[in-house]
Design a protein around this motif. Sequence first.
Motif, PDB file in Angstrom:
ATOM      1  N   LYS A   2       0.831  -1.201   0.000  1.00 51.70           N
ATOM      2  CA  LYS A   2       0.000   0.000   0.000  1.00 51.70           C
ATOM      3  C   LYS A   2       0.865   1.250   0.000  1.00 51.70           C
ATOM      4  O   LYS A   2       1.930   1.288   0.613  1.00 51.70           O
ATOM      5  CB  LYS A   2      -0.908   0.006   1.236  1.00 51.70           C
ATOM      6  CG  LYS A   2      -2.049   1.000   1.144  1.00 51.70           C
ATOM      7  CD  LYS A   2      -3.059   0.766   2.245  1.00 51.70           C
ATOM      8  CE  LYS A   2      -4.241   1.702   2.066  1.00 51.70           C
ATOM      9  NZ  LYS A   2      -5.269   1.484   3.107  1.00 51.70           N
ATOM     10  N   LYS A   3       0.398   2.289  -0.716  1.00 51.79           N
ATOM     11  CA  LYS A   3       1.137   3.544  -0.788  1.00 51.79           C
ATOM     12  C   LYS A   3       0.272   4.698  -0.308  1.00 51.79           C
ATOM     13  O   LYS A   3      -0.955   4.665  -0.447  1.00 51.79           O
ATOM     14  CB  LYS A   3       1.621   3.813  -2.220  1.00 51.79           C
ATOM     15  CG  LYS A   3       2.662   2.815  -2.714  1.00 51.79           C
ATOM     16  CD  LYS A   3       3.206   3.219  -4.072  1.00 51.79           C
ATOM     17  CE  LYS A   3       4.309   2.263  -4.520  1.00 51.79           C
ATOM     18  NZ  LYS A   3       4.904   2.673  -5.819  1.00 51.79           N
ATOM     19  N   LEU A  16       3.711   9.385  -4.005  1.00 51.13           N
ATOM     20  CA  LEU A  16       3.203   8.191  -3.336  1.00 51.13           C
ATOM     21  C   LEU A  16       4.373   7.400  -2.758  1.00 51.13           C
ATOM     22  O   LEU A  16       5.330   7.084  -3.470  1.00 51.13           O
ATOM     23  CB  LEU A  16       2.414   7.334  -4.321  1.00 51.13           C
ATOM     24  CG  LEU A  16       1.060   7.897  -4.766  1.00 51.13           C
ATOM     25  CD1 LEU A  16       0.467   7.056  -5.897  1.00 51.13           C
ATOM     26  CD2 LEU A  16       0.091   7.943  -3.587  1.00 51.13           C
ATOM     27  N   ILE A  17       4.277   7.108  -1.466  1.00 53.73           N
ATOM     28  CA  ILE A  17       5.356   6.419  -0.750  1.00 53.73           C
ATOM     29  C   ILE A  17       4.816   5.147  -0.116  1.00 53.73           C
ATOM     30  O   ILE A  17       3.708   5.138   0.446  1.00 53.73           O
ATOM     31  CB  ILE A  17       5.958   7.331   0.338  1.00 53.73           C
ATOM     32  CG1 ILE A  17       6.482   8.633  -0.274  1.00 53.73           C
ATOM     33  CG2 ILE A  17       7.065   6.612   1.101  1.00 53.73           C
ATOM     34  CD1 ILE A  17       7.617   8.468  -1.255  1.00 53.73           C
ATOM     35  N   GLU A  18       5.596   4.072  -0.180  1.00 49.66           N
ATOM     36  CA  GLU A  18       5.172   2.798   0.395  1.00 49.66           C
ATOM     37  C   GLU A  18       4.982   2.904   1.901  1.00 49.66           C
ATOM     38  O   GLU A  18       5.770   3.553   2.598  1.00 49.66           O
ATOM     39  CB  GLU A  18       6.211   1.709   0.106  1.00 49.66           C
ATOM     40  CG  GLU A  18       6.228   1.243  -1.333  1.00 49.66           C
ATOM     41  CD  GLU A  18       7.206   0.107  -1.543  1.00 49.66           C
ATOM     42  OE1 GLU A  18       7.794  -0.357  -0.544  1.00 49.66           O
ATOM     43  OE2 GLU A  18       7.394  -0.305  -2.699  1.00 49.66           O
ATOM     44  N   LYS A  21       7.687   3.099   5.217  1.00 49.65           N
ATOM     45  CA  LYS A  21       8.929   3.839   5.003  1.00 49.65           C
ATOM     46  C   LYS A  21       8.942   5.069   5.891  1.00 49.65           C
ATOM     47  O   LYS A  21       7.894   5.627   6.227  1.00 49.65           O
ATOM     48  CB  LYS A  21       9.073   4.243   3.533  1.00 49.65           C
ATOM     49  CG  LYS A  21       9.429   3.074   2.623  1.00 49.65           C
ATOM     50  CD  LYS A  21       9.869   3.545   1.249  1.00 49.65           C
ATOM     51  CE  LYS A  21      10.392   2.370   0.421  1.00 49.65           C
ATOM     52  NZ  LYS A  21      10.856   2.797  -0.911  1.00 49.65           N
TER      53      LYS A  21
END
Length: 645
Positions: A2-3, A16-18, A21
């Motif tokens: 999911k991001k 958009l970042i996982e 993180k």
Amino acid sequence: MKKFQVVFQPSGRRGLIEAGKSILQAAQELGVGIEAACGGGMVCGKCKVVPEFGSFEKLALESSHDSLGPLTAVEKRILSDEEQARGFRLACCAPIQGDVVVSVPKASQSARQVVLEEGKGRSFEIKPAVKKLYVELSPATLSDARSDSARLLEAVEQQHGLKGLQLDYTALTVLPRVLRQNDWQVTVTVRPDKGEIISVQGGHRPESAGVAIDIGTTTLAAYLCDLRTGEVLQKASRMNSQIGYGEDVLSRISYAAGNQDGLEKLHGIIINDINELLAELAERQGIGVQEVDELVLVYNTAMHHLALKLYPGYVGRSPFAPAAADSLDIKARDLGIRMNPGGWVHSLPIEAGFVGADNVAVLLAEEPHKSDKIKLIIDIGTNGEIDLGNRDRLLCTSCATGPALEGAQIKFGMRAAPGAIEKVRIDPDTLEPRYKVIGSDVWYPDAEHTGAKGICGSGIIDVFAALFIAGIVGRTGRINGKLSSGRIRRDEKGKLEYVLAFAAETDIGKDIVITQADIRAIQLAKAALYVGAEYLMEKYGTDHVDEVILAGAFGSYIDKKSALAMGMFPDCDLEHVHAVGNAAGDGARIALLNIEKRAEAARLARQVEFVETAVEPDFQQRFMDAIALPHARHKFPHAGQRDSG
């Protein structure tokens, strides 16, 4: 996986970042500059950010407290109660669990590091290891269908007298097209000592570039040079990203040796740092990284092993034997370094356990072995290295000074970037400071708003000496809380501190202070250097030196009077004390630009006598004496001297 949408302010960068993180990883992916001296290792506390919560209509997202993981134990330890109350987080510690808006305060915004490593002018012959040769070939025909490689090698022999050459494989792969697309007129790059053509370019291409890099425990300094003229075309510098795995070499050796993937990981980090420096230098010069034909590396022994992917475990234990000590020539592609794919990396030799190729480079630059004077050369860095001697005899040692003098252990320490306080004076009557920041020629208080963000290495040495000279700090290093000054106060934990810059003067909206812990860290560093020099003088059999040379990451910016006042080295006439800049970087450039100097470096590495000071029976007592300011027993008659330099 999911991001989530992450937006950074004030830059407006978003993406958009996982999930999972950290904010710091998100910033790195999106190209947002956040200070992280430790490389994300959760130790430096420089990556402070403020998450913004609420409904952001223009950004079309909802940012809630659940968007980030809870405050960690590391954050509770590093962030003050006030910072926690104001919602600060450490970017390296906060995992992303939902859409979030993050504000990056000015104090946490990374600025490009100013290269303070330029050394003094030095004269030497330009004789690089690589040569560029223009060649004209006769085209292949039915009556002369020799191979392209045979045709090229014959032309090089006939036109330039070089026999017995071979083509590097990567040069061979492009040869057929380059020849035909350029009417059989090409420029070859040759390493004559290797008997090898390392690249083939179309047309007449006489330009040739090489890079020298000084890889320090805390800082890397890189120089892009014209191999024909010796001119430094570009300079760049950055923090060593391995710092997250330990601020000193022993910590990194321990990590590399004690973890299954430790060596692989630390090797990858330093190679990435090198590649990023090469890319930055090439971009600024307007060339491709593949046009960098030669690379010279210098480093301490631990960095040598990690950069070359040599197991470092035995360097960290008695008898401190390195995996390899001689100079090495390695194909750049074998190390994963992105430059001319056929190019070579030259690693200067190392001397002993913790005295590395960087010290050989210092000797190459300063040439004590060609002098009648007894010279004391101090290379200031996280792993300090010291040389003493002349043409008759040379001694060396190393000492673990730690990164304090480079700003890494100082509360408001920072890199040498715009906004860093680099020079400090304190009036002994009023106890008021005067200081100058990088990027401005105006000193405070002539400039009411200085834009200060922190303090770098040269400023740290200056303020330490100034506090002592003004009587704010006593001989033991303790701040005198009985003095009447609004700049001497206690912090929230009751510890004394000195306010160097009030919030209104700064660009970070908070007071820049020098803490008691900062002073202690500097005392330990300067004591290590002093004791090392003291032992070398004793082993050499002299009670004085003719000249003191100060080198290091901020070399020529060191105030020699401040350095002597704090007891960084034994007393010496200030007329004979010289700050020369990054002598290791200079030596690396000399080896890059003159191949004969590499043979000289090899001889020097075997000539120098290494002195192991830590095993001396009275080391601890001498170290404790040297912690005092300027020293518990030794006199410094020249400390009050006015120098003409």
